[in-house]
Write an enzyme that holds these catalytic residues in place. Structure first.
Site, PDB file in Angstrom:
ATOM      1  N   ARG A  35       0.829  -1.213   0.000  1.00  0.00           N
ATOM      2  CA  ARG A  35       0.000   0.000   0.000  1.00  0.00           C
ATOM      3  C   ARG A  35       0.866   1.267   0.000  1.00  0.00           C
ATOM      4  NH1 ARG A  35      -4.993  -1.757   3.974  1.00  0.00           N
ATOM      5  NH2 ARG A  35      -6.402  -2.334   2.283  1.00  0.00           N
ATOM      6  N   LYS A 208     -17.920 -15.708   5.169  1.00  0.00           N
ATOM      7  CA  LYS A 208     -19.264 -15.310   5.573  1.00  0.00           C
ATOM      8  C   LYS A 208     -20.156 -14.795   4.459  1.00  0.00           C
ATOM      9  CE  LYS A 208     -19.178 -13.755  10.279  1.00  0.00           C
ATOM     10  NZ  LYS A 208     -19.082 -12.493  11.017  1.00  0.00           N
ATOM     11  N   GLY A 358      -7.694  -8.059  -0.153  1.00  0.00           N
ATOM     12  CA  GLY A 358      -7.675  -9.058   0.918  1.00  0.00           C
ATOM     13  C   GLY A 358      -6.898 -10.322   0.620  1.00  0.00           C
ATOM     14  N   GLY A 381     -12.768  -4.309   1.281  1.00  0.00           N
ATOM     15  CA  GLY A 381     -14.099  -3.801   1.653  1.00  0.00           C
ATOM     16  C   GLY A 381     -14.568  -2.731   0.682  1.00  0.00           C
TER      17      GLY A 381
END
Ligand code: AMP
Length: 403
Positions: A35, A208, A358, A381
């Site tokens: 990053r 999830k 991710g 996200g």
């Protein structure tokens, strides 16, 4: 179209840049500098244009509810650990201030020469950051002429540093723009939002369903195929009446899964076999003969036939969006499915392929396939939310449009 740093006259201006330096740390050492690397072109450009550059970012979490935890979090997530990595990647000295705003920051800014760079403390040291406190935004915007948003990984959050400050500067008639990383992220993710080319295949995995409900809903309207692997698949398989043994299932999402299966009858692609074991850390494991998982077994990866099936579904894709591993890939025994999906996408020559951050981004990097993807997003996200919200994110929306 958003205003970019190319559209601005930056010479001698005080420019606050919201970067994404939220990097993994272990005992004060940066474990992955990606990053920081990705932010360098914007920083260098601003320096070369003669701006005085102030960099700010959050780093990890700071719990402001519990005083002891707050102190421990601050110690762990001090921005000073990022400084040496930034200086090395930038090849120049960076002035560091261990405050987010206030007199120390203003003094340092006054002493900064044109083309100079300073880094301020983790924005989450301030309680008001996550609440988008207008007082904090006002303090952070003091003496700032231009705001640059280059933190794609934080653009889904309307915090003081991603929303409050640009909102204030917009209202004061000052300029706000996006940096080069943000520009690339928006361009790539927009292709997944606009879905102009077909077949468009989305690959979703991870643990999830509840985290990905909205993105699944969004993709049902845009994509031609939605491949579902990882633990998420078991909720869908159970909803279909398939035996899933002791695999991870979110029973409260069964109704949602049924509705999706009804709506996306020909779109949703589920595993047809699995790698199963008696335990998560399972040293002994085996493939199943079909989509059913016998009692007492846990599904931990997609099986060999599923790998082939998914590869076939991906073979003619023109757009691919991938987020989430196909199994418990942290354990090499259950990493084959994730590897295989990564290879299948990396092989596509004519597709526009995007990894939504991710675990999938780390997997592609570890396997040496990162360069074969059209775009590897720095924000997991944020990329999911951008698709969910049809291209809109608070940290992007608040930036001025080109005239
Ligand atoms: P997410 O953060 O939702 O993308 O989930 C990533 C996590 O999902 C990883 O840590 C994987 O180990 C986990 N995961 C993937 N497949 C399975 C599975 N079959 N059972 C349990 N966990 C899984």
């Amino acid at each position: 179209m958003k205003k970019t740093i190319r559209d601005l006259d930056l010479s001698g201006k005080n420019v606050l840049v919201r970067v994404d330096f939220n990097v993994p740390l272990k005992d004060g050492v940066v474990k992955d500098n990606n990053r920081i690397k990705e932010a360098i072109p914007t920083i260098k450009y601003l320096m070369n244009q003669g701006a005085k550059v102030v960099l700010c970012s959050h780093l990890g979490k700071v719990d402001h509810k519990d005083p002891d935890k707050c102190e421990a979090d601050k110690k762990k997530n001090d921005m000073k650990y990022v400084l040496p990595v930034l200086e090395e990647l930038l090849g120049s000295e960076v002035c560091y201030v261990d405050e987010v705003c206030g007199s120390k920051v203003i003094d340092a800014l006054n002493n900064l020469s044109d083309g100079g760079v300073m880094l301020v403390q983790n924005t989450r040291y301030e309680k008001g950051e996550s609440k988008n406190d207008p007082e904090l935004a006002k303090e952070m915007a003091k003496n700032i002429d231009v705001f640059v948003m280059d933190a794609f990984g934080s653009a889904h959050r309307a915090h003081a540093s991603t929303y409050g400050v640009p909102e204030l500067l917009n209202n004061e008639g000052k300029e706000t723009a996006i940096g080069f990383l943000m520009e690339r992220e928006i361009e790539a993710l927009s292709k997944c939002v606009e879905a102009d080319e077909h077949p468009y295949v989305a690959v979703l995995g991870g643990a999830k369903v509840s985290d990905k409900i909205k993105v699944i809903e969004g993709l049902l309207d845009k994509a031609d195929k939605i491949i579902i692997g990882g633990a998420m698949a078991y909720t869908f398989l159970k909803a279909k009446g398939v035996e899933v043994g002791k695999s991870l299932v979110e029973d409260e999402q069964l109704e949602f899964a049924s509705k999706c299966l009804e709506k996306g009858k020909d779109k949703i692609i589920l595993p047809i076999d699995h790698i199963v074991s008696f335990a998560f850390e399972g040293e002994e494991y085996m493939p199943t003969i079909n989509e059913n998982i016998p009692d007492l077994f846990i599904g931990l990866d997609i099986g060999p036939r599923t790998r082939e099936y998914f590869a076939k579904e991906l073979a003619n894709a023109k757009i691919v969006f991938w987020n989430g591993p196909m199994g418990v890939f942290e354990n090499p025994s259950f990493a084959e499915g994730t590897k295989s999906v990564c290879e299948s996408i990396a092989k596509l020559e004519k597709a526009f392929s995007v990894i939504g951050g991710g675990d999938s981004a780390s997997a592609a990097k570890e396997l040496g396939y990162k360069e074969r993807f059209s775009h590897v997003s720095t924000g997991g996200g944020a990329s999911l939310e951008m698709i969910e919200n049809n291209g809109s994110l608070p940290g992007i929306d608040i930036i001025q449009n080109k005239k």
